[in-house]
Scaffold this motif. Structure first.
Motif, PDB file in Angstrom:
ATOM      1  N   SER A   1       6.808  32.719  33.702  1.00  0.00           N
ATOM      2  CA  SER A   1       8.228  32.511  34.039  1.00  0.00           C
ATOM      3  C   SER A   1       8.500  31.092  34.517  1.00  0.00           C
ATOM      4  CB  SER A   1       8.659  33.508  35.117  1.00  0.00           C
ATOM      5  OG  SER A   1       7.950  33.280  36.317  1.00  0.00           O
ATOM      6  N   ASP A   2       7.459  30.389  34.936  1.00  0.00           N
ATOM      7  CA  ASP A   2       7.635  29.022  35.408  1.00  0.00           C
ATOM      8  C   ASP A   2       7.456  27.984  34.302  1.00  0.00           C
ATOM      9  OD1 ASP A   2       8.071  29.925  37.962  1.00  0.00           O
ATOM     10  OD2 ASP A   2       5.948  29.811  38.522  1.00  0.00           O
ATOM     11  N   VAL A   3       7.124  28.450  33.113  1.00  0.00           N
ATOM     12  CA  VAL A   3       6.839  27.526  32.015  1.00  0.00           C
ATOM     13  C   VAL A   3       8.107  26.774  31.588  1.00  0.00           C
ATOM     14  CG1 VAL A   3       6.177  27.384  29.592  1.00  0.00           C
ATOM     15  CG2 VAL A   3       4.930  28.891  31.143  1.00  0.00           C
ATOM     16  N   LYS A   4       7.984  25.465  31.482  1.00  0.00           N
ATOM     17  CA  LYS A   4       9.080  24.647  30.956  1.00  0.00           C
ATOM     18  C   LYS A   4       8.824  24.443  29.475  1.00  0.00           C
ATOM     19  CE  LYS A   4       9.904  22.403  35.386  1.00  0.00           C
ATOM     20  NZ  LYS A   4       9.815  21.158  36.188  1.00  0.00           N
ATOM     21  N   GLU A   5       9.501  25.273  28.701  1.00  0.00           N
ATOM     22  CA  GLU A   5       9.251  25.310  27.257  1.00  0.00           C
ATOM     23  C   GLU A   5      10.477  24.855  26.490  1.00  0.00           C
ATOM     24  OE1 GLU A   5       7.117  28.706  25.502  1.00  0.00           O
ATOM     25  OE2 GLU A   5       8.885  29.013  24.258  1.00  0.00           O
ATOM     26  N   LEU A   6      10.255  24.030  25.476  1.00  0.00           N
ATOM     27  CA  LEU A   6      11.325  23.560  24.594  1.00  0.00           C
ATOM     28  C   LEU A   6      11.088  24.137  23.206  1.00  0.00           C
ATOM     29  CD1 LEU A   6      13.766  21.481  24.279  1.00  0.00           C
ATOM     30  CD2 LEU A   6      12.059  19.950  23.288  1.00  0.00           C
ATOM     31  N   THR A   7      12.112  24.805  22.653  1.00  0.00           N
ATOM     32  CA  THR A   7      12.017  25.327  21.289  1.00  0.00           C
ATOM     33  C   THR A   7      12.888  24.474  20.371  1.00  0.00           C
ATOM     34  OG1 THR A   7      11.690  27.557  22.146  1.00  0.00           O
ATOM     35  CG2 THR A   7      12.283  27.357  19.830  1.00  0.00           C
ATOM     36  N   ILE A   8      12.264  23.944  19.337  1.00  0.00           N
ATOM     37  CA  ILE A   8      12.922  22.988  18.438  1.00  0.00           C
ATOM     38  C   ILE A   8      13.169  23.629  17.077  1.00  0.00           C
ATOM     39  CG2 ILE A   8      12.660  20.765  17.267  1.00  0.00           C
ATOM     40  CD1 ILE A   8      10.768  19.937  19.565  1.00  0.00           C
ATOM     41  N   GLY A   9      14.352  23.437  16.536  1.00  0.00           N
ATOM     42  CA  GLY A   9      14.653  23.837  15.166  1.00  0.00           C
ATOM     43  C   GLY A   9      14.487  22.627  14.262  1.00  0.00           C
ATOM     44  N   GLU A  10      13.299  22.494  13.645  1.00  0.00           N
ATOM     45  CA  GLU A  10      12.988  21.351  12.785  1.00  0.00           C
ATOM     46  C   GLU A  10      13.674  21.520  11.431  1.00  0.00           C
ATOM     47  OE1 GLU A  10      11.842  18.498  12.523  1.00  0.00           O
ATOM     48  OE2 GLU A  10      11.243  18.341  10.433  1.00  0.00           O
TER      49      GLU A  10
ATOM     50  N   ARG B   1       5.260  23.232  27.288  1.00  0.00           N
ATOM     51  CA  ARG B   1       4.989  23.725  25.938  1.00  0.00           C
ATOM     52  C   ARG B   1       6.168  23.388  25.023  1.00  0.00           C
ATOM     53  NH1 ARG B   1       4.833  29.666  26.336  1.00  0.00           N
ATOM     54  NH2 ARG B   1       2.638  29.527  26.954  1.00  0.00           N
ATOM     55  N   MET B   2       5.880  23.130  23.761  1.00  0.00           N
ATOM     56  CA  MET B   2       6.927  22.990  22.752  1.00  0.00           C
ATOM     57  C   MET B   2       6.612  23.933  21.590  1.00  0.00           C
ATOM     58  SD  MET B   2       8.134  19.029  22.454  1.00  0.00           S
ATOM     59  CE  MET B   2       6.602  18.364  21.841  1.00  0.00           C
ATOM     60  N   VAL B   3       7.638  24.657  21.137  1.00  0.00           N
ATOM     61  CA  VAL B   3       7.521  25.535  19.976  1.00  0.00           C
ATOM     62  C   VAL B   3       8.427  24.956  18.896  1.00  0.00           C
ATOM     63  CG1 VAL B   3       7.849  27.862  19.081  1.00  0.00           C
ATOM     64  CG2 VAL B   3       7.074  27.530  21.450  1.00  0.00           C
ATOM     65  N   ILE B   4       7.852  24.603  17.759  1.00  0.00           N
ATOM     66  CA  ILE B   4       8.606  23.933  16.692  1.00  0.00           C
ATOM     67  C   ILE B   4       8.701  24.870  15.497  1.00  0.00           C
ATOM     68  CG2 ILE B   4       8.738  21.881  15.242  1.00  0.00           C
ATOM     69  CD1 ILE B   4       6.903  20.498  17.323  1.00  0.00           C
ATOM     70  N   LYS B   5       9.938  25.218  15.125  1.00  0.00           N
ATOM     71  CA  LYS B   5      10.175  26.153  14.031  1.00  0.00           C
ATOM     72  C   LYS B   5      10.818  25.427  12.843  1.00  0.00           C
ATOM     73  CE  LYS B   5      11.080  30.045  17.182  1.00  0.00           C
ATOM     74  NZ  LYS B   5      12.024  31.146  17.536  1.00  0.00           N
ATOM     75  N   GLY B   6      10.258  25.598  11.669  1.00  0.00           N
ATOM     76  CA  GLY B   6      10.854  25.018  10.480  1.00  0.00           C
ATOM     77  C   GLY B   6      12.114  25.765  10.091  1.00  0.00           C
ATOM     78  N   MET B   7      13.255  25.024  10.009  1.00  0.00           N
ATOM     79  CA  MET B   7      14.541  25.625   9.661  1.00  0.00           C
ATOM     80  C   MET B   7      15.260  24.700   8.691  1.00  0.00           C
ATOM     81  SD  MET B   7      16.060  27.111  13.262  1.00  0.00           S
ATOM     82  CE  MET B   7      15.319  28.524  14.063  1.00  0.00           C
ATOM     83  N   PRO B   8      14.999  24.817   7.391  1.00  0.00           N
ATOM     84  CA  PRO B   8      15.568  23.869   6.430  1.00  0.00           C
ATOM     85  C   PRO B   8      17.078  23.997   6.231  1.00  0.00           C
ATOM     86  CG  PRO B   8      13.652  25.014   5.525  1.00  0.00           C
ATOM     87  CD  PRO B   8      14.033  25.726   6.774  1.00  0.00           C
ATOM     88  N   ASP B   9      17.666  25.123   6.584  1.00  0.00           N
ATOM     89  CA  ASP B   9      19.090  25.319   6.312  1.00  0.00           C
ATOM     90  C   ASP B   9      19.943  24.862   7.508  1.00  0.00           C
ATOM     91  OD1 ASP B   9      21.355  26.426   4.773  1.00  0.00           O
ATOM     92  OD2 ASP B   9      21.493  27.775   6.496  1.00  0.00           O
ATOM     93  N   PRO B  10      20.886  23.942   7.303  1.00  0.00           N
ATOM     94  CA  PRO B  10      21.714  23.444   8.412  1.00  0.00           C
ATOM     95  C   PRO B  10      22.499  24.547   9.118  1.00  0.00           C
ATOM     96  CG  PRO B  10      21.944  22.037   6.476  1.00  0.00           C
ATOM     97  CD  PRO B  10      21.170  23.233   6.037  1.00  0.00           C
ATOM     98  N   ASN B  11      23.005  25.524   8.373  1.00  0.00           N
ATOM     99  CA  ASN B  11      23.759  26.615   8.992  1.00  0.00           C
ATOM    100  C   ASN B  11      22.862  27.467   9.884  1.00  0.00           C
ATOM    101  OD1 ASN B  11      26.538  26.404   7.767  1.00  0.00           O
ATOM    102  ND2 ASN B  11      25.306  26.481   5.900  1.00  0.00           N
TER     103      ASN B  11
END
Length: 524
Positions: A37-46, A221-231
């Protein structure tokens, strides 16, 4: 018997040590986090699918967005070179460069980075990436001592330090690969360490490197997700699935920026929307036809009404604030009268009154290929088609997968191709001008060939005085501006979309779309 038992004990002890060492190596990429619960995590939509995490092959994610690996050379905001993993470099003679390395850098497995590791990484990148091999043009790499490297080029190569800013030259530990040289996992020196990559879900996870030589790291932590569609990227950040993304549909940027917990930043980046023109097609060989197309395009309107001011009208291939840009060039202004005159001079006339010009029984009809990952492209293609129809050119936009575009170009089955291209991944004009406009350039899709341009580029590459060198390149820019083998439309604008809780982000104008910086953090 005793000796046999002693030998068995010794073997078991060695195996235990090796196992522990291997375990330590594999665990080096796991987060040391006791309370989730203390984790500072960033999730990125690549914006791209993550197809590779091998630094020698991937120029989009593992270096600039995941920050797992680093290069010897970095850049300042004005695109001048700056120390990275190398503290300094000097040219000893025409073909020899000496690089001095930082002495306080450790890989993520705890070992020191030395000149042997750098040589290993560069040799591997050269053997696996033709662009790296071509740009470096290396004859040999020699380890002078633990922290000094001598790089000899096959010919005079003034841009070698700039090429070492290219992400595919990033440094990894030799334990990153198996006995065949294939990547097992990237063990780099960056502020984040590789934790996992799921090829099925297209998700890359990295965790904080607490021992980063560069100082404090802001996220756990960083979680990077591939998201090719702009919408999809837009929906994901509005729903809270991700915290950070780029280039949602430009028509949506103002609405999203007005939402309570999201903000949008717009930046111009070193990338230009350009139309490659297939010069193998008879109807496009005449310079006057290409100039007419350029005069028919309303760049101001496209930037304002199609890109929603995420970008700027383009003149030459380089941003005006780049020190080497030809600053005498101005964007072609829309001028239908001039375009009409040029086409008429070239023999293209609408003889049957159907609104489309003809010549020798052939209609002036063209296809315009593009793709949809970058949100400005499809509407831009539609706008250009509408503007060209005003001067009697029928253009049919085709939105395809990028792989299909490359295949069509390879087959020669195309007329025009619209895409944005990076212009500073190697911060030197030679990177673009040689690859785009020289007869044998690796990105010369139109098949352009002008002996005078080839001669100027070759001369410029042999000059050490930067002002004289840039002057030669400026002459190249002027010639291709007149001949329009590639029609430049607009400098690329990047829309950074992030949650308000994401703090410490600084836009890096030299990055490939965007670069995550080590100081970013989440405000709880």
């Amino acid at each position: 018997m005793y000796r046999k038992k002693a030998g068995s004990f010794l073997l078991m002890a060695v195996l235990m040590v090796v196992t522990m060492a291997i375990s330590g190596c594999l665990d080096s990429g796991k987060a040391d986090i006791s309370n989730e619960s203390d984790v500072k995590e960033l999730t990125i939509g690549e914006m791209w699918d993550i197809e590779s995490i091998d630094p020698a092959e991937d120029m989009k994610v593992i270096c600039e967005k995941a920050l797992v690996v680093e290069t010897l050379v970095t850049t300042n905001e004005d695109f001048s070179l700056a120390p990275g993993l190398a503290t300094s470099w000097q040219q000893l003679d025409n073909n020899t460069w000496e690089f001095n390395l930082r002495k306080d850098v450790k890989f993520h497995d705890g070992t020191n980075m030395t000149a042997k590791d750098v040589k290993f990484s560069l040799d591997r990148a050269i053997s696996r990436n033709v662009n790296v091999a071509s740009m470096l043009n290396v004859k040999s790499i020699e380890v002078k001592d633990n922290y000094t490297l001598l790089i000899k080029t096959a010919n005079f190569n003034s841009i070698l330090p700039a090429v070492l800013h290219y992400p595919c030259t990033a440094i990894i530990n030799r334990n990153s690969v198996d006995e065949n040289g294939n990547l097992v996992k990237p063990i780099g020196t960056g502020p984040y360490m590789f934790e996992s990559f799921d090829e099925q879900t297209n998700v890359l996870t990295v965790v904080k490197n607490k021992n980063w030589w560069g100082g404090k790291v802001g996220l756990d932590r960083m979680v990077i997700k591939g998201m090719p569609d702009p919408n999809t990227r837009a929906i994901a950040i509005e729903s809270g699935e991700i915290d950070f993304t780029v280039d949602v549909p430009y028509s949506e940027t103002d609405r999203i920026d007005a939402l309570e917990d999201i903000n949008v930043e717009k930046h111009v980046e070193p990338r230009v929307y350009k139309i490659d023109v297939n010069l193998a097609k008879d109807k496009l060989k005449d310079t006057r036809v290409r100039q007419a197309i350029s005069y028919a395009i309303d760049r101001d309107s496209i930037v304002k009404n199609v890109l929603y001011n995420v970008g700027e009208p383009a003149a030459g291939p380089f941003l005006p604030n780049m020190v080497w840009a030809n600053k005498d060039l101005e964007p072609y202004k829309q001028d239908y009268k001039k375009a009409d005159s040029l086409l008429t001079e070239a023999g293209w006339i609408d003889t049957d009154g159907d609104g489309i010009r003809e010549k020798d029984g052939q209609k002036l009809e063209l296809n315009l290929m593009t793709f949809s990952t970058r949100p400005g492209l499809p509407p831009m293609a539609e706008a250009i088609a509408a503007q060209l129809s005003k001067i009697g050119i029928k253009v049919t936009p085709e939105v395809l997968e990028y792989g299909n575009i490359l295949e069509r170009q390879k087959e020669g089955n195309w007329d025009l191709s619209l895409a944005p291209f990076a212009i500073a991944m190697v911060p030197d004009p030679e990177f673009v001008l040689t690859n785009w406009y020289s007869t044998n350039g690796t990105d010369n899709k139109p098949g352009y060939s002008n002996p005078e341009v080839d001669k100027l580029i070759e001369e410029a590459n042999g000059i050490t005085n930067q002002e004289e060198r840039y002057a030669k390149f400026n002459e190249v820019e002027k010639i291709v501006y007149e001949e329009q083998p590639m029609i430049l439309v607009a400098y690329y604008g990047c829309a950074i979309v992030k949650k308000d809780k994401v703090k410490g982000y600084t836009f890096d104008p030299t990055a490939h779309d965007y670069r995550i910086n080590a100081g970013m953090y989440i405000e709880k």
